[in-house]
Motif scaffolding. Structure first.
Motif, PDB file in Angstrom:
ATOM      1  N   ASP A  72       0.819  -0.888  -0.197  1.00 15.38           N
ATOM      2  CA  ASP A  72       0.323  -0.216  -0.172  1.00 15.38           C
ATOM      3  C   ASP A  72       0.224   1.647  -0.010  1.00 15.38           C
ATOM      4  O   ASP A  72       0.438   2.458  -0.911  1.00 15.38           O
ATOM      5  N   PRO A  78       4.071  13.737   3.613  1.00 15.14           N
ATOM      6  CA  PRO A  78       3.893  12.948   2.213  1.00 15.14           C
ATOM      7  C   PRO A  78       5.501  14.111   1.585  1.00 15.14           C
ATOM      8  O   PRO A  78       5.661  13.021   0.783  1.00 15.14           O
ATOM      9  N   TRP A 103       1.621   6.438  -6.488  1.00 16.11           N
ATOM     10  CA  TRP A 103       1.102   7.781  -7.024  1.00 16.11           C
ATOM     11  C   TRP A 103       1.328   9.119  -7.029  1.00 16.11           C
ATOM     12  O   TRP A 103       1.352   9.666  -7.015  1.00 16.11           O
ATOM     13  N   PHE A 104       1.621   9.882  -5.256  1.00 18.50           N
ATOM     14  CA  PHE A 104       2.441  10.735  -5.443  1.00 18.50           C
ATOM     15  C   PHE A 104       3.420  10.912  -6.107  1.00 18.50           C
ATOM     16  O   PHE A 104       3.681  12.042  -6.642  1.00 18.50           O
ATOM     17  N   TRP A 150     -12.098   0.836   1.001  1.00 19.68           N
ATOM     18  CA  TRP A 150     -10.644  -0.317   1.375  1.00 19.68           C
ATOM     19  C   TRP A 150     -10.004  -1.026   2.779  1.00 19.68           C
ATOM     20  O   TRP A 150      -9.883  -1.889   2.042  1.00 19.68           O
ATOM     21  N   LYS A 154       2.225   1.417  -2.973  1.00 16.55           N
ATOM     22  CA  LYS A 154       1.564   2.550  -4.466  1.00 16.55           C
ATOM     23  C   LYS A 154       0.887   3.987  -3.950  1.00 16.55           C
ATOM     24  O   LYS A 154       1.281   4.320  -4.694  1.00 16.55           O
ATOM     25  N   THR A 155       1.268   3.638  -3.376  1.00 23.46           N
ATOM     26  CA  THR A 155       1.137   5.535  -2.300  1.00 23.46           C
ATOM     27  C   THR A 155       2.339   6.110  -3.052  1.00 23.46           C
ATOM     28  O   THR A 155       2.200   7.428  -3.437  1.00 23.46           O
ATOM     29  N   GLU A 156       3.539   5.905  -2.687  1.00 15.75           N
ATOM     30  CA  GLU A 156       4.781   6.636  -3.277  1.00 15.75           C
ATOM     31  C   GLU A 156       4.594   6.948  -4.940  1.00 15.75           C
ATOM     32  O   GLU A 156       4.615   8.266  -5.502  1.00 15.75           O
TER      33      GLU A 156
END
Length: 237
Positions: free
Chosen positions: A109, A141, A116-117, A203, A112-114
């Motif tokens: 997770d 972030p 996306w950022f 989620w 994926k967040t990294e």
């Protein structure tokens, strides 16, 4: 009617409005900037109250309108920068170590967040400055991902200037009815909270279903190296 009397007469706003107005009456634009900087660090201090109050205070001649806009934007940038550097100090490795110990959340997770950022970080910082709740959180972030500080300050300044100008001008032109701004802004905040809650529930449901399917198939909870290692150590867990 003085600003102080107006703030004290509003039981709904309570001590926050009184504190903000007192700060602005004593320090002028600097007080408005300080209040907004603190709002970034302590989200329970609502910008939707402080900014219209700054505009109303300017309409009463306690400070200039331009000063209110410049000082509140400067305060936003200072508060956001502090959170950015907290994100830098936390760092990617510490974040991953914390997430690795959390239930349901996997390092996948985080990956994926990294990702996306990396793709949308600039837009997230800019538009995030105009969304309740995320106004402060988006700075962390950005620091963790070590976004260029110059770019971060530029985007934060632009986004904050737009948000602050809307609320300061609303307070300035509404005059003694400035508190109506907070009511309508509150509706917007409720919508944001509801959307976040729905997404979080979605989620969680998806994550729990995925874990159950993987366990039923004899697989680890995720493809994270830590989960694979645990599955090898405890094959029947």
């Amino acid at each position: 009617m003085s600003v102080t009397v107006l703030a004290q007469s509003s039981s709904e706003l309570g001590g926050i409005a009184g504190w903000a107005v007192d700060l602005m009456e004593k320090l002028g634009g600097l007080g408005a900037g300080l209040a907004i900087a603190l709002e970034n660090l302590f989200p329970p201090l609502p910008s939707e109250v402080i900014l219209p109050l700054a505009g109303f205070t300017a309409s009463q001649g306690k400070m200039s309108l331009v000063g209110a806009l410049l000082w509140t934007t400067a305060g936003s940038v200072v508060g956001a920068a502090i959170l950015y550097w907290l994100g830098v100090l936390l760092g990617r490795d510490r974040l991953r170590a914390i997430v690795d110990k959390m239930p349901l959340v996997s390092l996948a997770d985080v990956d994926k967040t990294e990702a996306w950022f990396d793709r949308h970080g600039k837009k997230a910082v800019f538009f995030g400055r105009m969304i309740p709740i995320f106004r402060s959180l988006i700075s962390i972030p950005a620091g963790i991902q070590k976004m260029s500080f110059g770019v971060f300050v530029l985007l934060t300044t632009a986004g904050s200037a737009i948000w602050n100008t809307i609320f300061v001008l609303a307070g300035y032109f509404l005059g003694s009815n400035w508190d109506k701004v907070e009511v309508y802004a509150g509706y917007f905040q409720y919508v944001v909270i509801a959307v976040v809650a729905v997404l979080l529930i979605w989620w969680l449901v998806r994550r729990i279903q995925d874990i159950r399917r993987r366990r039923a198939a004899g697989l680890p909870d995720s493809d994270d190296p830590s989960d694979l290692a645990r599955a090898k150590r405890h094959p029947h867990a």
